[in-house]
Design an enzyme around this catalytic site. Sequence first.
Site, PDB file in Angstrom:
ATOM      1  N   THR A 131       7.855  24.878  71.227  1.00 26.87           N
ATOM      2  CA  THR A 131       7.667  24.421  72.960  1.00 26.87           C
ATOM      3  C   THR A 131       9.043  23.497  73.265  1.00 26.87           C
ATOM      4  OG1 THR A 131       6.246  23.191  73.306  1.00 26.87           O
ATOM      5  CG2 THR A 131       6.152  23.154  71.824  1.00 26.87           C
ATOM      6  N   ASP A 132       8.620  22.988  74.766  1.00 27.43           N
ATOM      7  CA  ASP A 132       9.550  22.358  74.950  1.00 27.43           C
ATOM      8  C   ASP A 132       9.355  20.989  74.938  1.00 27.43           C
ATOM      9  OD1 ASP A 132       7.464  21.411  76.718  1.00 27.43           O
ATOM     10  OD2 ASP A 132       8.487  22.657  78.460  1.00 27.43           O
ATOM     11  N   TYR A 156       0.655  16.357  68.535  1.00 31.61           N
ATOM     12  CA  TYR A 156       1.746  17.609  68.145  1.00 31.61           C
ATOM     13  C   TYR A 156       3.257  17.916  68.549  1.00 31.61           C
ATOM     14  CZ  TYR A 156       2.518  22.385  71.059  1.00 31.61           C
ATOM     15  OH  TYR A 156       2.713  23.718  71.246  1.00 31.61           O
TER      16      TYR A 156
END
Length: 347
Positions: A131-132, A156
């Site tokens: 993810t970015d 996360y």
Amino acid sequence: MTTDNFPKRLLVTGGCGFIGSNFVRYWLGQHPESRVVVYDKLTYAGRRENLADLWDSPNLSLVVADIGDMDALRRACKENQIDLIVNFAAETHVDQSILGPLVFTDTNVRGTHVLLEVARQLGIRLHHISTDEVYGHIRDDHQSVETDELAPRSPYAASKAAADQLVQAYAITYDLPVTITRGANNVGAYQYPEKAVPLFATNAILGEAIPVYGDGLQMRDYAHVHDHCTGIETVLLHGQIGEVYNVGTGREMTNLEMVDIVLDTLGKDHSLVRHVTDRPGHDRRYSMNVDKLKALGWQPKYDPKEAVAEAAKWYAENQAWWEPIRSGEFREYYEKQYAERLAGTPS
Ligand code: NAD
Ligand code: TYD
């Protein structure tokens, strides 16, 4: 080294989730000669019904198990002669990671590590979905490139960054054939309604308040899940082994702009918007440069505005999918996350 072997038997972990199920449908549509084994623990976010139309197909099957279960993983890979693992399985929601962070380490870090270990033992190529958010929030004048240092700021994001680094360490140490894609915020069909776009769309349809964190000027690249799927396919078929590729549109908007698109698409009143207490450590801006993936011939089909509008429309047309979710265990989470926040706002 380019990938010359076309993958024929895929183990898709997390294939019952939002992006995983879209990917499975897309992949089987494009490559009907290949076989897909979905390997999924079926957490609250993993739903068999996301692939309801495909379970009868002879080239799709489901193993219900945890990516942290090495024996089950080895068995699934061996019995199905898997030649590519695509790892979507993860705990994925930032707000959930703030409320209960440890399961994020269990699945995203330890689970990915077990997967790498099985891939190493059996000599299987692994593609990891990242993810970015691993880049952390970034300055207004910057777009993250794949070589930027990782600077995650939520439990996360930190768990995803740790997983990325394990994947890269296995490539260096054991020469494991790996690739990584780092996706922007995805929107589209079957996204669990805890994430902002489906939450706002379903709240709007139900006439409930739209809880915008803080000033709503945080920026995200809302990319259509279809474009994420084609980006992953491009890397699987044409990517360089050992490399990382960003996948997004390269264009971001504020959350308030996103809310406007959702409400206008659904024909709902903007008076539903409530500014509520911000998320702790809320990342202000994500933005990625996607030139490396474009150099492989990939182009996104949707701009972010179209992507958000299409997603909102899907929720209007698929109430039968999300109504049971919203009336189940989701309610408990919603109360915990929003009751106090919304109590202090004018109705
Ligand atoms: P999701 O939460 O909708 O689905 C996750 C899936 O993983 C579910 O099917 C769940 O049952 C399964 N799963 C969870 N823990 C598991 C475990 N221990 N073992 C086996 N299966 C397990 O997530 P998503 O939005 O589809 O995200 C998929 C991947 O893409 C994740 O790795 C996420 O970090 C990444 N990603 C998501 C976004 C986004 O905007 N949603 C953006 C970039 C990257
Ligand atoms: P989200 O979909 O949770 O993705 P991420 O935090 O991984 O980017 O949130 C997207 C944006 O919307 C993010 O800036 C947080 C914001 N947001 C709200 O303002 N209110 C909400 O209720 C939620 C869930 C998110």
